[in-house]
Design an enzyme around this catalytic site. Structure first.
Site, PDB file in Angstrom:
ATOM      1  N   LYS A   1      33.637  43.693  40.252  1.00  0.00           N
ATOM      2  CA  LYS A   1      34.271  44.987  40.030  1.00  0.00           C
ATOM      3  C   LYS A   1      34.852  45.084  38.622  1.00  0.00           C
ATOM      4  O   LYS A   1      34.678  46.097  37.929  1.00  0.00           O
ATOM      5  CB  LYS A   1      35.369  45.203  41.067  1.00  0.00           C
TER       6      LYS A   1
ATOM      7  N   SER B   1      38.824  48.431  50.290  1.00  0.00           N
ATOM      8  CA  SER B   1      39.313  48.078  48.952  1.00  0.00           C
ATOM      9  C   SER B   1      39.638  49.305  48.108  1.00  0.00           C
ATOM     10  O   SER B   1      40.256  49.174  47.050  1.00  0.00           O
ATOM     11  CB  SER B   1      38.272  47.221  48.224  1.00  0.00           C
TER      12      SER B   1
END
Length: 794
Positions: free
Chosen positions: A694, A651
């Site tokens: 996140k 990611s």
């Protein structure tokens, strides 16, 4: 431009409140067994309905997805109308005690038969030894004794007459016969006999020797007389016992006239019952045992051991064995010590889960099952051949001199339902050739459930049932909306509920505590929020510590300004049962050389395989995008700063590429934005996991430093449907204090972060002058010329 700034309505799911309100009022929702899982429901129905060998079930899915609860409830509902299986007893094998026999009976018959046999023993104890006090028996017994005594007396009388005729007296005292000479009609004493002449003494010695020989000859048949006497007495005792037992057994034979197995057993035990009565219940022997000891002796011989009994209308059994050891599944044999020796019998055999589930369904945890020695192979044999045998290999250890039993095999008709993980299922398929043959039906539970109207309806019903079990009067509409949103957040999808219903139950249990604190009987939104905040505080020490490090400046994260080769990446950490996001600075440096793109994390063995793959894709992107007409030659280092643990996942690859291009082009990057996303070699941005955590991790840092309206997060466009963000983030976006952007390509991310046109390749294969991509091509060409030599004009 294909990037987009998301509105507040795109950050949270749209909840079907009308369906929730209806389910809160409709009591039919309380009967919900499955929430979604249509594939699993169909497979389960099929597997339970197929009555053929090998169609056992493997329920595949993660723990805490409600597999066990849902399957057990569904199976119990499915089998409630099925017929009740037969009962089973273990009975003594009088011909070979080491091999007890099994007796099959109709449902409900085992306990009745055991009670009848117990009553039979009671009647025996009441009848004997009293039956041996009968005058007729005593008269016959006395006649047998007189017959023996008469023979004995006749033998002695004949010898006595001969002795008297020869002037010798015969005496019998305590079974001993002696002789004494007679002189002048008077038996001589020892002193008088000594005074006789030698001839007289010699005469009497010879005479007495002759008399003793005659006596021996007369009594030579005495052992035979005693044997005959004993045989006659035993025959009398057996005859008397049989007369007392016959009517008792006749009653049982009449009652079980239609059951051939029991009739055969009753006829087989008759001689052994007679023998037991003769041996232990007659007056002579019975006085050695008290009444309790007689009862125990008879029970050990004649009472059946009921190992599987059902009620008449109980239906097919559904058994779950949480600890599938060999003994718990196949049964065990207990032992006791008698006079220092180990002893057992058919009454000390204990049934296992396979006995109790015979004729029904057995649920087992596959992970626990395979950790037990011997169990897997023995279970496969039992299923394959339909026979249940008690070998009990573990009990043989350390019992070399002990008597053990080998009970007769039992016909086994059972459907086994294994619950296991996805990895275990495929492992068994690969390494066990018999697995597919025996477990033909896969019941696959999804991780997520479509948030359809019916599934939301069933979800509310399950919640209401749990609330009722907690003793609460109900749950408010607002609290139910929050629970549905909580499930969507766990699934990380705006249109899918999480299959981990156990997490919802955990939240309800914790909210119930807060109901009790304020003495509320209805669960409200405030109780749920209190439970969520309490759990966040309990498990939030690590996340708070990392955030404090950022606040104090120990971890360098910038939320304003611009910098070359630096970008704020986003990471997510799973610790225990909590997950949280935190920003991490990604840096890149570029210089003339031919080392290629070096992943510092991989070089120091902190980068795991997937992360390393993501970094290696950067070289493929750079070559495909910029180096079509010259060799890609550069030296670059990429690192996640102040990261000291293992890193996995791709990611960060989008952020790493942006930092790398910034270092190549010397274009600064906005530090007020953070970015997450993975890429492929063609620059397409792909979805990542943990996107909600996140975003919230970077938002917490920005909120602490003060929201400026310029801060935000860049995510892949394919992640938009996964957004179920906290209310604080949604509110900040609504007020234009924070922004969330979605991108589809690397160029979209470059334009957002560098505030400059990325540039599109023209038909002449050139990028617009001074665009990001144009500057990247020029810089890479310069490095190639420096390293490889050649014209630096292009």
């Amino acid at each position: 431009m294909t990037w987009e700034r998301l509105s507040a309505t795109q950050l949270t799911p749209s909840i079907n409140r009308r369906t929730i309100n209806q389910a809160l009022k409709d009591d039919t929702a309380l009967s919900s067994t499955f929430i979604g899982q249509e594939r699993a429901r169909e497979a389960l129905t099929f597997g339970l309905s197929v009555d053929s060998t090998g169609y056992n079930l493997f329920v595949m899915g993660e723990h805490a997805t409600g597999r066990f609860t849902l399957v057990k409830e569904y199976v119990e509902r499915h089998v409630s109308q099925l017929s009740t299986p037969d009962d089973w007893c273990i009975i003594n094998n009088f011909e070979e005690e080491r091999e007890p026999l099994v007796l099959r009976m109709h449902p409900g018959g085992a306990r009745v038969f055991a009670k009848d046999m117990s009553n039979l023993l009671d009647e025996l104890l009441d009848t004997f030894p009293a039956a041996f006090d009968n005058p007729g028996y005593l008269r016959k017994k006395a006649a047998i004794a007189r017959n023996f005594e008469q023979k004995y007396d006749e033998a002695l009388n004949a010898v006595e007459r001969y002795a008297q005729a020869n002037s010798v007296a015969m005496y019998e005292e305590q079974g001993t016969v002696t002789f004494s000479p007679i002189i002048d009609d008077k038996p001589l004493a020892d002193t008088e006999f000594a005074s006789l002449s030698d001839d007289q003494r010699k005469y009497f010695y010879q005479l007495i020797d002759e008399l003793e020989n005659r006596l021996s000859e007369s009594l030579i048949a005495l052992p035979a007389w005693k044997r005959e006497n004993s045989e006659q007495l035993r025959a009398l005792n057996r005859s008397t016992a049989e007369q007392g037992i016959r009517p008792l057994l006749k009653d049982l034979e009449h009652k079980y006239a239609s059951d051939l197995g029991i009739l055969k057993h009753l006829r087989q035990i008759k001689p052994h019952l007679i023998e037991a009565v003769v041996s232990f219940l007659t007056e002579d022997k019975g006085e050695k045992l008290d009444e309790r000891e007689r009862r125990v002796y008879l029970e050990e011989l004649f009472l059946p051991n009921v190992i599987c009994a059902h009620g008449l209308d109980s239906g097919a059994p559904v058994i779950y064995e949480p600890n599938p050891t060999y003994q718990n599944l196949f049964g065990s044999i207990e032992y006791t010590h008698v006079s220092g020796a180990v002893y057992t019998n058919h009454r000390m055999i204990r049934p296992g889960a396979l006995h109790r589930a015979n004729g029904g369904y057995l649920l087992l945890d596959a992970d626990h099952l395979l950790h037990q020695p011997y169990v897997w192979d023995a279970l496969k044999l039992a299923i394959k051949f339909g026979k249940l045998k008690m070998d009990l290999p573990q009990q043989d250890i350390g019992m070399v001199n002990a008597m053990t039993l080998m009970p007769q095999t039992i016909d086994l008709k059972i459907k086994v339902i294994l619950l296991g993980s996805r990895d275990l299922y495929y492992t068994l398929q690969d390494y066990d050739s018999e697995f597919n043959e025996l477990f033909r039906v896969l019941v696959d539970f999804d991780h997520e459930i479509d948030a359809t109207r019916q599934n939301v309806f069933d979800f509310v019903g399950r919640v209401r049932k749990k609330v009722q079990s907690l003793g609460l009067k109900g749950i408010t509409n607002q609290a139910m909306y929050r629970l549905v949103e909580y499930s969507l957040r766990m699934a990380e999808h705006q249109e899918k509920l999480s299959a981990h219903f156990a997490d919802v139950i955990e939240l309800l249990n914790e909210a119930h505590y807060f109901c009790g604190v304020v003495n509320d009987s209805v669960l409200d939104l405030g109780h749920l929020n209190s439970a969520l905040m309490a759990k966040k505080r309990r498990t939030g020490r690590v996340s708070d510590s990392l955030l404090n490090d950022i606040k104090e400046g120990q971890v360098l994260i910038a939320t304003d300004g611009k910098a070359i080769g630096k970008v704020n990446g986003l990471t997510v950490m799973d610790i225990g049962d909590s997950a949280f996001g935190t920003p991490a600075r990604i840096t890149a440096t570029v210089y003339a050389g031919a080392s290629g793109v070096v992943d510092i994390e991989r070089e120091v063995e902190l980068g795991q395989s997937i992360h390393s793959k993501g970094v290696m894709l950067l070289t493929g992107y750079l070559g495909n995008k910029y180096a079509q007409s010259f060799p890609l030659t550069l030296s670059a280092n990429i690192a996640l700063e102040q990261s000291y643990g293992h890193i996995d996942g791709d990611s960060a690859s989008l952020g790493e590429l942006v930092a790398l291009i910034s270092a190549i082009t010397d274009i600064p990057i906005r530090q007020s934005l953070a970015i997450t996303g993975s890429i492929n070699q063609y620059g397409e941005v792909q979805a990542v996991g943990g996107v909600n955590e996140k975003i919230e991790g970077f938002f917490d840092v920005c909120q602490h430093r003060g929201l400026t309206g310029d801060q935000g997060v860049i995510i892949p466009k394919s992640n938009v449907k996964h957004l179920v963000l906290d209310k604080a983030v949604v509110e900040a976006v609504k007020k234009k204090q924070f922004a969330i952007y979605c991108v589809e390509t690397v160029d979209d991310a470059l334009e957002l972060l560098m505030e400059r046109e990325a540039g599109v390749l023209s038909t002449r294969f050139r990028y617009p002058k001074n665009s990001v991509n144009d500057l990247a091509v020029k810089r890479l060409y310069e490095i190639a010329c420096i390293v490889n030599g050649g014209d630096d004009e292009r």
